[in-house]
Design an enzyme around this catalytic site. Structure first.
Site, short mmCIF file in Angstrom:
data_model
loop_
_atom_site.label_atom_id
_atom_site.label_comp_id
_atom_site.label_asym_id
_atom_site.label_seq_id
_atom_site.Cartn_x
_atom_site.Cartn_y
_atom_site.Cartn_z
N LYS A 205 52.56 26.25 62.47
CA LYS A 205 51.19 25.76 62.39
C LYS A 205 50.24 26.94 62.54
O LYS A 205 50.29 27.67 63.54
CB LYS A 205 50.94 24.73 63.49
CG LYS A 205 49.53 24.19 63.50
CD LYS A 205 49.39 23.07 64.52
CE LYS A 205 47.95 22.59 64.59
NZ LYS A 205 47.80 21.52 65.58
N LYS A 258 52.04 23.77 58.23
CA LYS A 258 50.68 23.24 58.21
C LYS A 258 49.69 24.38 58.31
O LYS A 258 49.88 25.24 59.17
CB LYS A 258 50.53 22.29 59.40
CG LYS A 258 49.16 21.74 59.60
CD LYS A 258 49.13 20.94 60.87
CE LYS A 258 47.69 20.59 61.15
NZ LYS A 258 47.48 20.10 62.45
#
Ligand code: PBG
Length: 335
Positions: A205, A258
Protein backbone atom coordinates in the site's frame (compact mmCIF):
# COMPACT_ATOMS: atom_id res chain seq x y z
CA UNK A 1 14.17 -10.65 -36.43
CA UNK A 2 11.79 -7.98 -37.54
CA UNK A 3 8.20 -9.03 -37.95
CA UNK A 4 7.47 -6.64 -40.76
CA UNK A 5 10.68 -7.21 -42.71
CA UNK A 6 10.62 -7.83 -46.41
CA UNK A 7 10.11 -11.56 -45.97
CA UNK A 8 7.20 -11.15 -43.60
CA UNK A 9 4.72 -9.29 -45.73
CA UNK A 10 2.29 -12.16 -45.12
CA UNK A 11 2.14 -11.42 -41.38
CA UNK A 12 -1.12 -9.67 -40.72
CA UNK A 13 -1.92 -9.28 -37.03
CA UNK A 14 -5.07 -7.48 -38.04
CA UNK A 15 -6.55 -10.74 -39.35
CA UNK A 16 -7.57 -11.64 -35.81
CA UNK A 17 -9.18 -8.26 -35.28
CA UNK A 18 -11.42 -8.28 -38.31
CA UNK A 19 -14.61 -9.82 -36.92
CA UNK A 20 -16.13 -8.96 -33.54
CA UNK A 21 -16.72 -12.65 -32.75
CA UNK A 22 -13.12 -13.42 -33.63
CA UNK A 23 -11.95 -10.66 -31.32
CA UNK A 24 -14.05 -12.26 -28.58
CA UNK A 25 -12.49 -15.64 -29.30
CA UNK A 26 -8.88 -14.52 -28.95
CA UNK A 27 -9.29 -12.16 -25.98
CA UNK A 28 -6.62 -12.85 -23.34
CA UNK A 29 -8.36 -11.55 -20.22
CA UNK A 30 -11.96 -11.01 -19.37
CA UNK A 31 -13.52 -8.91 -16.65
CA UNK A 32 -16.38 -10.61 -14.90
CA UNK A 33 -18.90 -9.59 -12.25
CA UNK A 34 -17.34 -12.19 -9.95
CA UNK A 35 -14.05 -10.23 -10.02
CA UNK A 36 -15.32 -7.12 -8.28
CA UNK A 37 -15.76 -6.08 -4.67
CA UNK A 38 -17.86 -3.05 -3.70
CA UNK A 39 -16.63 -0.74 -0.91
CA UNK A 40 -19.26 0.68 1.46
CA UNK A 41 -19.00 3.50 4.00
CA UNK A 42 -21.09 2.89 7.09
CA UNK A 43 -21.86 5.83 9.36
CA UNK A 44 -23.19 5.76 12.90
CA UNK A 45 -26.69 7.09 13.50
CA UNK A 46 -29.88 6.44 11.60
CA UNK A 47 -31.55 7.70 8.47
CA UNK A 48 -28.19 8.65 6.94
CA UNK A 49 -27.68 8.43 3.19
CA UNK A 50 -25.23 11.25 2.47
CA UNK A 51 -23.71 11.65 -0.95
CA UNK A 52 -19.90 11.98 -1.00
CA UNK A 53 -19.14 15.13 -3.00
CA UNK A 54 -15.79 14.04 -4.40
CA UNK A 55 -17.09 10.57 -5.29
CA UNK A 56 -20.29 11.07 -7.31
CA UNK A 57 -22.59 8.07 -6.96
CA UNK A 58 -21.10 6.98 -3.60
CA UNK A 59 -22.79 7.48 -0.22
CA UNK A 60 -22.29 7.15 3.49
CA UNK A 61 -25.05 4.92 4.81
CA UNK A 62 -26.21 4.38 8.36
CA UNK A 63 -26.80 0.73 9.22
CA UNK A 64 -30.59 1.07 8.85
CA UNK A 65 -30.16 2.41 5.29
CA UNK A 66 -27.90 -0.37 4.03
CA UNK A 67 -30.52 -2.91 3.04
CA UNK A 68 -31.47 -1.51 -0.35
CA UNK A 69 -27.82 -1.07 -1.33
CA UNK A 70 -27.12 -4.67 -0.31
CA UNK A 71 -30.12 -5.79 -2.37
CA UNK A 72 -28.73 -3.95 -5.40
CA UNK A 73 -25.28 -5.44 -4.90
CA UNK A 74 -26.77 -8.93 -4.72
CA UNK A 75 -29.07 -8.36 -7.69
CA UNK A 76 -26.04 -7.40 -9.79
CA UNK A 77 -24.34 -10.66 -8.83
CA UNK A 78 -21.38 -9.10 -7.04
CA UNK A 79 -19.61 -11.53 -4.69
CA UNK A 80 -18.49 -9.25 -1.87
CA UNK A 81 -18.49 -5.92 -0.08
CA UNK A 82 -15.71 -4.33 1.96
CA UNK A 83 -16.78 -2.15 4.87
CA UNK A 84 -15.34 1.10 6.23
CA UNK A 85 -16.72 2.74 9.36
CA UNK A 86 -17.45 6.29 10.44
CA UNK A 87 -17.88 5.90 14.20
CA UNK A 88 -19.90 7.95 16.67
CA UNK A 89 -16.76 9.03 18.52
CA UNK A 90 -13.01 9.10 18.05
CA UNK A 91 -10.21 8.95 20.60
CA UNK A 92 -6.45 8.59 20.69
CA UNK A 93 -6.53 4.79 20.62
CA UNK A 94 -9.42 4.28 18.20
CA UNK A 95 -11.46 2.41 20.80
CA UNK A 96 -14.64 2.57 18.69
CA UNK A 97 -12.96 0.23 16.20
CA UNK A 98 -13.01 -2.74 18.54
CA UNK A 99 -16.24 -2.59 20.49
CA UNK A 100 -19.14 -4.95 20.06
CA UNK A 101 -21.57 -2.20 19.09
CA UNK A 102 -19.10 -0.49 16.73
CA UNK A 103 -20.60 0.79 13.51
CA UNK A 104 -18.95 -1.81 11.27
CA UNK A 105 -19.74 -4.61 13.73
CA UNK A 106 -23.41 -3.55 13.60
CA UNK A 107 -23.32 -3.35 9.80
CA UNK A 108 -21.83 -6.85 9.52
CA UNK A 109 -24.57 -8.29 11.72
CA UNK A 110 -27.28 -6.47 9.74
CA UNK A 111 -25.93 -7.63 6.37
CA UNK A 112 -25.55 -11.19 7.63
CA UNK A 113 -29.12 -11.15 8.85
CA UNK A 114 -30.27 -9.94 5.43
CA UNK A 115 -28.26 -12.41 3.35
CA UNK A 116 -25.77 -15.22 3.75
CA UNK A 117 -24.98 -15.12 0.06
CA UNK A 118 -22.55 -12.18 0.07
CA UNK A 119 -19.02 -12.13 1.43
CA UNK A 120 -18.51 -9.41 3.99
CA UNK A 121 -14.92 -8.23 4.13
CA UNK A 122 -13.97 -5.97 7.02
CA UNK A 123 -11.26 -3.40 6.37
CA UNK A 124 -9.11 -3.25 9.47
CA UNK A 125 -7.38 -0.01 10.36
CA UNK A 126 -7.55 2.60 13.11
CA UNK A 127 -7.39 5.80 11.03
CA UNK A 128 -11.16 6.21 10.85
CA UNK A 129 -11.39 5.81 14.63
CA UNK A 130 -8.48 7.86 16.00
CA UNK A 131 -8.96 11.56 16.79
CA UNK A 132 -5.55 12.31 15.22
CA UNK A 133 -6.42 10.36 12.06
CA UNK A 134 -3.30 8.17 12.02
CA UNK A 135 -3.45 4.41 11.53
CA UNK A 136 -2.21 3.56 15.02
CA UNK A 137 -1.01 4.72 18.41
CA UNK A 138 0.94 7.99 18.33
CA UNK A 139 4.19 8.16 20.30
CA UNK A 140 7.55 9.86 20.35
CA UNK A 141 9.65 7.37 18.39
CA UNK A 142 13.02 7.51 20.13
CA UNK A 143 14.67 9.62 17.44
CA UNK A 144 12.78 12.79 18.29
CA UNK A 145 9.77 12.39 16.05
CA UNK A 146 6.12 11.82 16.78
CA UNK A 147 5.14 8.71 14.87
CA UNK A 148 2.83 5.71 14.88
CA UNK A 149 4.16 3.12 17.31
CA UNK A 150 4.23 -0.17 15.46
CA UNK A 151 3.99 -2.70 18.26
CA UNK A 152 1.48 -0.90 20.46
CA UNK A 153 -0.68 -0.62 17.36
CA UNK A 154 -0.42 -4.35 16.67
CA UNK A 155 -2.08 -5.17 19.97
CA UNK A 156 -5.05 -2.97 19.07
CA UNK A 157 -5.32 -4.40 15.56
CA UNK A 158 -5.50 -7.89 17.04
CA UNK A 159 -8.44 -6.82 19.23
CA UNK A 160 -10.16 -5.13 16.30
CA UNK A 161 -9.76 -8.28 14.18
CA UNK A 162 -11.34 -10.52 16.81
CA UNK A 163 -14.19 -8.07 17.32
CA UNK A 164 -14.93 -7.96 13.58
CA UNK A 165 -14.79 -11.76 13.36
CA UNK A 166 -17.15 -12.07 16.32
CA UNK A 167 -19.60 -9.78 14.52
CA UNK A 168 -19.55 -12.21 11.60
CA UNK A 169 -17.01 -10.87 9.09
CA UNK A 170 -16.06 -13.45 6.46
CA UNK A 171 -12.63 -12.01 5.91
CA UNK A 172 -10.31 -9.50 7.57
CA UNK A 173 -8.39 -7.01 5.45
CA UNK A 174 -5.71 -5.15 7.43
CA UNK A 175 -4.78 -1.89 5.69
CA UNK A 176 -2.62 -0.13 8.25
CA UNK A 177 0.83 -1.12 6.94
CA UNK A 178 2.21 -2.02 10.38
CA UNK A 179 5.06 -4.52 10.29
CA UNK A 180 3.97 -7.83 11.71
CA UNK A 181 0.24 -7.05 11.47
CA UNK A 182 -0.67 -10.19 9.55
CA UNK A 183 1.08 -12.53 11.99
CA UNK A 184 -0.44 -10.89 15.05
CA UNK A 185 -3.93 -10.88 13.57
CA UNK A 186 -3.60 -14.52 12.47
CA UNK A 187 -2.59 -15.58 15.94
CA UNK A 188 -5.38 -13.59 17.58
CA UNK A 189 -8.02 -14.96 15.22
CA UNK A 190 -6.81 -18.52 15.72
CA UNK A 191 -6.74 -18.22 19.52
CA UNK A 192 -10.31 -16.91 19.42
CA UNK A 193 -11.39 -19.90 17.35
CA UNK A 194 -11.57 -18.13 13.98
CA UNK A 195 -9.09 -20.41 12.23
CA UNK A 196 -11.21 -20.50 9.08
CA UNK A 197 -11.31 -16.73 8.50
CA UNK A 198 -8.90 -15.66 5.77
CA UNK A 199 -6.71 -12.55 5.84
CA UNK A 200 -6.57 -10.34 2.79
CA UNK A 201 -3.53 -8.19 3.46
CA UNK A 202 -3.10 -4.73 2.01
CA UNK A 203 0.51 -5.85 1.75
CA UNK A 204 1.62 -3.31 -0.82
CA UNK A 205 0.00 0.00 0.00
CA UNK A 206 1.55 3.21 -1.18
CA UNK A 207 1.51 6.62 0.50
CA UNK A 208 -0.69 7.92 -2.30
CA UNK A 209 -2.44 11.19 -2.94
CA UNK A 210 -5.01 9.20 -4.89
CA UNK A 211 -6.63 8.49 -1.49
CA UNK A 212 -7.78 12.14 -1.24
CA UNK A 213 -11.52 11.62 -1.79
CA UNK A 214 -11.58 8.59 0.54
CA UNK A 215 -10.38 10.74 3.39
CA UNK A 216 -13.50 12.87 2.94
CA UNK A 217 -15.65 9.75 2.52
CA UNK A 218 -14.31 8.00 5.60
CA UNK A 219 -13.37 11.11 7.58
CA UNK A 220 -9.91 9.67 8.18
CA UNK A 221 -7.44 12.36 7.14
CA UNK A 222 -4.39 12.63 9.41
CA UNK A 223 -4.72 15.79 11.51
CA UNK A 224 -0.97 16.38 11.29
CA UNK A 225 1.84 14.96 9.21
CA UNK A 226 1.29 12.25 6.65
CA UNK A 227 1.46 8.46 6.32
CA UNK A 228 4.91 8.21 4.74
CA UNK A 229 6.51 6.54 7.75
CA UNK A 230 4.30 3.48 7.32
CA UNK A 231 2.87 3.43 3.78
CA UNK A 232 5.25 2.78 0.88
CA UNK A 233 7.15 5.33 -1.17
CA UNK A 234 5.63 5.54 -4.68
CA UNK A 235 9.19 5.42 -6.05
CA UNK A 236 9.70 1.86 -4.82
CA UNK A 237 8.63 -1.09 -6.92
CA UNK A 238 11.01 -3.85 -5.90
CA UNK A 239 10.34 -3.21 -2.22
CA UNK A 240 6.80 -4.38 -2.90
CA UNK A 241 8.14 -7.92 -3.14
CA UNK A 242 9.57 -7.72 0.39
CA UNK A 243 6.26 -6.43 1.73
CA UNK A 244 4.44 -9.25 -0.04
CA UNK A 245 6.93 -11.89 1.09
CA UNK A 246 6.72 -10.86 4.72
CA UNK A 247 2.93 -11.01 4.69
CA UNK A 248 2.88 -14.40 2.96
CA UNK A 249 5.33 -15.70 5.57
CA UNK A 250 3.10 -14.38 8.35
CA UNK A 251 0.10 -16.19 6.95
CA UNK A 252 -1.67 -13.82 4.55
CA UNK A 253 -4.13 -15.81 2.45
CA UNK A 254 -4.35 -13.11 -0.18
CA UNK A 255 -2.37 -10.03 -1.08
CA UNK A 256 -3.37 -6.59 -2.30
CA UNK A 257 -1.71 -3.80 -4.24
CA UNK A 258 -3.13 -0.32 -3.77
CA UNK A 259 -3.70 1.99 -5.64
CA UNK A 260 -4.12 0.11 -8.91
CA UNK A 261 -3.99 2.28 -12.03
CA UNK A 262 -0.65 3.99 -11.39
CA UNK A 263 0.86 0.78 -10.01
CA UNK A 264 0.16 -1.75 -12.74
CA UNK A 265 3.86 -2.63 -12.88
CA UNK A 266 3.73 -3.51 -9.19
CA UNK A 267 0.60 -5.65 -9.65
CA UNK A 268 2.39 -7.50 -12.43
CA UNK A 269 5.58 -8.02 -10.41
CA UNK A 270 3.74 -9.27 -7.31
CA UNK A 271 1.66 -11.68 -9.38
CA UNK A 272 4.76 -13.06 -11.06
CA UNK A 273 6.60 -13.45 -7.77
CA UNK A 274 3.61 -15.07 -6.00
CA UNK A 275 1.61 -16.77 -8.75
CA UNK A 276 -0.14 -19.08 -6.29
CA UNK A 277 -1.36 -16.35 -3.95
CA UNK A 278 -4.63 -14.68 -5.01
CA UNK A 279 -3.98 -11.00 -5.68
CA UNK A 280 -6.39 -8.13 -5.23
CA UNK A 281 -5.95 -4.60 -6.53
CA UNK A 282 -7.74 -1.56 -5.13
CA UNK A 283 -8.88 1.00 -7.66
CA UNK A 284 -8.98 3.80 -5.12
CA UNK A 285 -11.14 6.86 -4.58
CA UNK A 286 -8.95 9.23 -6.59
CA UNK A 287 -8.91 6.91 -9.59
CA UNK A 288 -12.71 6.79 -9.45
CA UNK A 289 -13.01 10.56 -8.93
CA UNK A 290 -10.78 11.39 -11.90
CA UNK A 291 -12.86 9.33 -14.30
CA UNK A 292 -16.12 10.70 -12.88
CA UNK A 293 -14.90 14.31 -13.09
CA UNK A 294 -13.65 14.02 -16.65
CA UNK A 295 -16.87 12.31 -17.67
CA UNK A 296 -18.96 15.05 -16.03
CA UNK A 297 -17.11 17.57 -18.14
CA UNK A 298 -17.81 15.50 -21.23
CA UNK A 299 -14.09 14.93 -21.77
CA UNK A 300 -14.17 11.13 -21.49
CA UNK A 301 -16.70 8.40 -22.11
CA UNK A 302 -17.30 7.25 -18.54
CA UNK A 303 -18.49 3.75 -19.34
CA UNK A 304 -15.71 2.96 -21.81
CA UNK A 305 -12.97 4.34 -19.58
CA UNK A 306 -14.38 2.55 -16.54
CA UNK A 307 -14.31 -0.80 -18.35
CA UNK A 308 -10.87 -0.16 -19.83
CA UNK A 309 -9.39 0.81 -16.48
CA UNK A 310 -10.77 -2.34 -14.82
CA UNK A 311 -9.67 -4.61 -17.65
CA UNK A 312 -6.15 -3.14 -17.47
CA UNK A 313 -5.93 -3.99 -13.78
CA UNK A 314 -6.88 -7.60 -14.54
CA UNK A 315 -4.46 -7.76 -17.45
CA UNK A 316 -1.67 -6.60 -15.14
CA UNK A 317 -2.32 -9.67 -12.98
CA UNK A 318 -4.97 -8.90 -10.38
CA UNK A 319 -7.38 -11.75 -9.69
CA UNK A 320 -10.01 -9.39 -8.37
CA UNK A 321 -10.57 -5.68 -7.96
CA UNK A 322 -11.96 -3.56 -5.16
CA UNK A 323 -13.67 -0.73 -7.01
CA UNK A 324 -16.32 1.94 -6.49
CA UNK A 325 -17.38 1.11 -10.05
CA UNK A 326 -18.38 -2.44 -9.06
CA UNK A 327 -22.13 -1.84 -9.40
CA UNK A 328 -21.84 0.19 -12.60
CA UNK A 329 -19.44 -2.25 -14.23
CA UNK A 330 -21.61 -5.20 -13.21
CA UNK A 331 -24.57 -3.48 -14.87
CA UNK A 332 -22.57 -3.14 -18.09
CA UNK A 333 -21.37 -6.76 -17.98
CA UNK A 334 -24.88 -8.08 -17.40
CA UNK A 335 -26.56 -5.91 -20.05
C1 PBG B 1 -7.36 3.18 5.65
C2 PBG B 1 -7.64 3.17 4.20
C3 PBG B 1 -7.46 4.20 3.24
C4 PBG B 1 -7.98 3.69 2.04
C5 PBG B 1 -8.43 2.41 2.30
N1 PBG B 1 -8.18 2.09 3.62
C6 PBG B 1 -6.96 5.56 3.40
C7 PBG B 1 -5.56 5.81 3.73
O1 PBG B 1 -4.75 4.91 3.91
O2 PBG B 1 -5.24 6.99 3.85
C8 PBG B 1 -8.05 4.44 0.74
C9 PBG B 1 -9.09 3.92 -0.21
C10 PBG B 1 -9.43 4.83 -1.30
O3 PBG B 1 -8.80 5.89 -1.52
O4 PBG B 1 -10.38 4.51 -2.02
N2 PBG B 1 -6.05 3.02 6.03
Amino acid sequence: MTVFGENNMNVRLRRLRSHPRLRDLVREVELSVADMVMPLFVKSGSGVRSPIASMPGQYQFSVDQLASQIDAIKAHGLPAVILFGLPAYKDALGSAAMCEDGVVQQAIRAIKQQTKDLLVIADLCLCEYTDHGHCGVIQENGIGQVDVDNDQTLALLARQAVSLAQAGADMIAPSGMMDGMVGVIRTALDLAGFTAIPILSYAVKYASSFYGPFREAADGAPQFGNRRSYQMDPANGQRALREAQLDVDEGADMLMVKPAGSYLDVISAVKQAFPAVPLAAYQVSGEYAMIKAAAEKGWLDEQQVMMESLLSIKRAGANFIITYFALDAAAVLRA
